[in-house]
Design an enzyme around this catalytic site. Structure first.
Site, PDB file in Angstrom:
ATOM      1  N   GLU A 176      15.449  46.502  87.643  1.00  0.00           N
ATOM      2  CA  GLU A 176      16.765  46.947  88.079  1.00  0.00           C
ATOM      3  C   GLU A 176      17.068  48.363  87.601  1.00  0.00           C
ATOM      4  O   GLU A 176      16.910  48.694  86.433  1.00  0.00           O
ATOM      5  CB  GLU A 176      17.849  45.982  87.592  1.00  0.00           C
ATOM      6  CG  GLU A 176      17.862  44.687  88.375  1.00  0.00           C
ATOM      7  CD  GLU A 176      19.003  43.783  87.977  1.00  0.00           C
ATOM      8  OE1 GLU A 176      20.056  43.845  88.620  1.00  0.00           O
ATOM      9  OE2 GLU A 176      18.834  43.012  87.030  1.00  0.00           O
ATOM     10  N   CYS A 196      13.739  44.029  84.131  1.00  0.00           N
ATOM     11  CA  CYS A 196      12.503  43.982  84.921  1.00  0.00           C
ATOM     12  C   CYS A 196      12.376  45.164  85.867  1.00  0.00           C
ATOM     13  O   CYS A 196      11.545  46.040  85.685  1.00  0.00           O
ATOM     14  CB  CYS A 196      12.446  42.690  85.718  1.00  0.00           C
ATOM     15  SG  CYS A 196      12.339  41.221  84.714  1.00  0.00           S
TER      16      CYS A 196
END
EC number: 4.1.1.115
Length: 878
Positions: free
Chosen positions: A502, A500
């Protein structure tokens, strides 16, 4: 705060707007998106139509074949057995070439397909297939109310499995046999049995799951992935990997078990590569078979496809189409070898650019043809789904969190290398709105205005992507995070997003293999109830004292949180110890630099850098706002006693409990007529206390303190790789199911209602001072030591309309990043359109929104998450 705005939202469903007196919400209709796209060719239009009409189906061909081989090769060394079983599985998968596609291969036989990896977890799938009673309560609690026609297979011979998928009836029995075999051998149950006697904190972990501090059943079903493979490996050809492994074996003298394991690992890699090449050749044979019975021009396309598959992934690609096929083949190989969520392509535009430029110059391909291929890839990525327990379905539909990035700098030179292919990737995102892959814009101070404005255009299409990331800060984080491992500047720059939001190293960094989402809302609830969970009656911890002061609240909160963060991190270390002995990554290791050279898989210190394991979080802003409200109303203004405050909270501030009505939406909560008048004033006062996101130091200082303490705890624990844990502040959409198991919280949020979605996102409707105030609150926290932060914002389309609006939008993001911001993502949509989509879903089949770290089709989200997106403050101006 704007007087009683949140209370009005609860009772009427109104969306908060800024400026508060804006008239954009007062008209009868809604303002449509400024930027719209359609597939650029008839071919991709047809592909999109087929995808949109596809049903979500389970395909059990892979686990059945893999398990057959695994049993057949019993007695072989682990890595050899893994490689042989994977090879057998690939050789026995049915090659399916879909109409119109030029890039082929997929994990399943279906246009929206998922498979299952029983090596990780079995119990939830057994319950799904047998319609077991033990799943019914969880399915009810975590139901996906927005389930649409994509999740209802009305064909004869299919049966529902879980909430989102269906399975062929003839596959149920053989799959149950596979699951029964793995039931006592999978990571979930082997680690659980082991830890019952070996893990001192085991009962604390069980209690934490029961009360909702961690995700519940099937935690291990999503425990792998979130990394950026070394896709350049496939551009060199897998025969090169085979040769390297053979040379390593030939020059190695086995003297110890560790050395023997290296040889076994290399043998396993050889088998895996052979299986991959055989699988591609099977597709080539199928393409030639179809060509014999297919008229022109499709006949020629199929023959060209066969030629590509006979070349790659075995040998290096010679042109753009071969390179795209090679990269896609690598993607499918990796996600077919494991659970592997968030396996992200990273900066494919940079990898493909030399092939594109050469073919463009040679007249082999046109810009329009390349755009068509980029649109096709969006469909290919989106066909790959995954199935999870009910809790995970409520979190993320069936999204696989694959992330394609543009921008950033050249790792070697540190110079801007924006290229035309990245423009096409963004244009494909406009033309072909699909949930996979999500897009990310890596914005550096050196990024060209041209690419930034193209990314702004894509954002204005309203699909929730690209998310925007401060690339320069990502590099700074990497230099800090991997300093002990001697990271080079080149490797620090070679990064993108793994999953997502990171930060991940491309091809050199250890996968972030776990799915934990810590529930901050439940923690503050436990802190105010002396360690007892009101919902279940379970006491999770002794020594939590009755509250007499603000310091007691703070101390109780950090004591509970620190303990259970440590419980989870230590628990997961032991889970991975089991995973290494059950399902070490073979193909995933081949596509990670240094693993083959080191003779070690990614799971066991094979990577160049191994210090990337993170712990996730949701609901922190609820806690921060709640602490601020208690501090102000009880101990500073002395307007209420603690007993009065807690009584109001325990009575859900005079509203009906959502669980009683099955209503977990933050909008349109039902008033309890017998209680409401008693608690209406205190609820109003709580909602009007200072809230994070308004540049108010009173609450922002608490926000910083809460996160600094969280970061302190993560950094003090050691991972299974021997490095410190890293803070990752994102929720995906865990804030939905976490909210359902959490009672009313001291910020005025009602019981069962969705928690705040990320680390920097304001509680919906509470950021009343505008977007500048929100980002000024956010930058008070230094995110350098964080692998991620998450900020959701929502703008009305009129706020950034036109060329000038785009320039102002980019300037806003650049200013935020120059102030120290790391990430921001946007929904550019009129909330009236979203409400209309709730009322008339048939008119909005391809409407997408940004939920948290991913975009999803509106119709496939549960209503509580839909309402949370609607409730987010809508900015009418920058």
């Amino acid at each position: 705060m704007q007087e009683s705005l949140v209370l009005e939202m609860l009772q009427t469903g109104k969306t908060a707007t800024w400026p508060a007196n804006s008239g954009t919400q007062d008209g009868e209709g809604f303002v449509d998106k400024e930027v719209k796209g359609v597939p650029s060719t008839d071919r991709t239009k047809r592909m999109k139509e087929r995808f949109m009409n596809a049903k979500c189906k389970m395909d059990m061909e892979a686990p059945i074949a893999y398990t057959k081989a695994w049993r057949m090769y019993e007695g072989k060394p682990l890595y050899v057995r893994r490689g042989l079983s994977y090879k057998y599985m690939l050789e026995h998968l049915t090659p399916v070439i879909r109409p119109d596609e030029l890039i082929t291969m997929s994990k399943t036989r279906y246009d929206r397909g998922a498979t299952q990896v029983p090596q990780f977890a079995t119990d939830f799938m057994i319950s799904f297939l047998t319609q077991a009673e033990d799943q019914k309560d969880e399915a009810k609690l975590f139901s996906v109310e927005g389930k649409d026609e994509a999740h209802t297979v009305d064909e004869e011979g299919w049966t529902p499995v879980g909430q989102l998928f269906s399975i062929r009836e003839e596959e149920v029995k053989p799959m149950l046999e596979v699951l029964e075999y793995w039931k006592t051998r999978c990571v979930e149950n082997v680690s659980d049995e082991w830890m019952k006697t070996s893990f001192p904190m085991y009962q604390d972990y069980i209690n934490a799951k029961k009360v909702g501090l961690f995700p519940g059943s099937g935690l291990h079903a999503g425990c792998d992935g979130r990394w950026i493979p070394a896709y350049d490996v496939v551009l060199g050809g897998l025969n090169k990997v085979i040769d390297e492994c053979k040379k390593n074996i030939a020059k190695t003298v086995v003297t110890t078990k560790d050395v023997a394991d290296k040889v076994f690992f290399w043998q396993g890699c050889i088998y895996a590569c052979e299986g991959a090449i055989a699988w591609a050749n099977n597709y080539a044979k199928e393409a030639r078979r179809l060509a014999e019975i297919t008229p022109e021009p499709r006949k020629t396309e199929l023959l060209q496809m066969a030629e590509r598959l006979e070349r790659v992934p075995a040998e290096p690609p010679r042109n753009f189409m071969e390179a795209v096929q090679a990269l896609w083949t690598a993607q499918i190989l990796i996600i077919s070898d494991s659970l592997a969520l968030g396996v992200s392509p990273g900066r494919w535009g940079k990898l493909l650019e030399p092939y594109y430029e050469k073919d463009l110059a040679d007249g082999v391909i046109t810009k329009e043809q390349a755009l068509e291929v980029m649109e096709m890839l969006r469909i290919k990525f989106s066909t790959e789904e995954y199935i999870t327990p009910s809790l995970w379905a409520a979190m993320a539909s069936s999204n696989s969190f694959m992330n394609l990035a543009v921008g950033g700098l050249d790792p070697k030179t540190g110079q801007c290398t924006d290229n035309e292919l990245e423009d096409l990737i963004l244009q494909a995102g406009i033309n072909m709105p699909t949930p996979q892959p999500t897009l990310s814009m890596l914005l550096s101070n050196k990024t060209s205005d041209h690419l930034a404005l193209k990314a702004a255009e894509c954002t204005k299409a309203g699909n929730g992507y690209p998310a925007w990331f401060n690339y320069d800060m990502m590099v700074e984080h990497n230099l800090w995070c991997y300093a002990d491992e001697g990271i080079t500047m080149e490797d620090a720059r070679n990064c993108a997003l793994s999953g997502c939001v990171e930060n991940g190293l491309a091809g050199t960094g250890h996968p972030i293999a776990h799915p934990a989402f810590y529930n901050e809302g439940k923690t503050i609830e436990l802190a105010l109830h002396e360690g007892v969970d009101p919902r279940t009656g379970i006491k999770v911890m002794d020594g939590i004292k009755p509250v007499e002061s603000y310091e007691d609240v703070w101390n109780n909160f950090v004591k509970i949180r620190e303990h259970f963060m440590r419980v989870y991190m230590r628990y997961w270390n032991e889970v991975v110890a089991c995973q290494r002995d059950i399902h070490p990554k073979i193909m995933g290791s081949i596509f990670m630099h240094d693993c083959v050279e080191n003779g070690r898989p990614v799971d066991n210190l094979g990577c160049r850098y191994n210090g990337s394991v993170t712990l996730l979080d949701s609901g922190t802003v609820n806690v921060v706002n709640g602490l601020a409200a208690m501090k102000k109303l009880i101990w500073e203004d002395h307007k209420y006693t603690y007993a009065e405050f807690k009584e109001a909270m325990d009575n859900n501030f005079g509203f009906v409990l959502g669980a009683e009505k099955g209503n977990f939406s933050m909008l349109n909560q039902e008033i309890d007529p017998e209680k409401h008048m008693k608690y209406a004033q205190i609820h109003r006062d709580i909602l009007n206390c200072p809230k994070f996101g308004n540049d108010d130091d009173f609450v922002d200082d608490i926000f910083v303190k809460v996160w600094q303490d969280y970061d302190r705890v993560t950094g003090s624990e050691t991972t299974y790789n021997g490095y410190r844990w890293i803070t990752a502040a994102l929720s995906i959409s865990a804030h939905g199911p976490h909210g359902r198991v959490t009672g009313a919280t001291p910020d005025g949020r009602l019981a069962g209602v969705t928690l705040c979605d990320g680390i920097l996102s304001a509680s919906p409707g509470t950021d009343v001072n505008g977007p500048i105030a929100l980002i000024r609150s956010g930058v008070k926290l230094d995110p350098t030591t964080f692998a991620s932060v998450q900020l959701n914002m929502k703008f009305h389309p009129s706020a950034i309309r036109g060329e000038e609006g785009s320039k102002n939008f980019v300037d806003f993001i650049r200013s935020y990043f120059n102030m120290g911001g790391y990430h921001v993502q946007f929904n550019i949509v009129d909330s009236k359109m979203l409400r209309d989509a709730q009322d008339k879903p048939q008119n909005y089949r391809d409407l997408m929104v940004r939920v948290a770290g991913f975009s999803a089709y509106w119709n496939e989200l549960g209503k509580p998450i839909q309402d949370e997106v609607i409730a987010r403050t809508e900015y009418d101006a920058l």
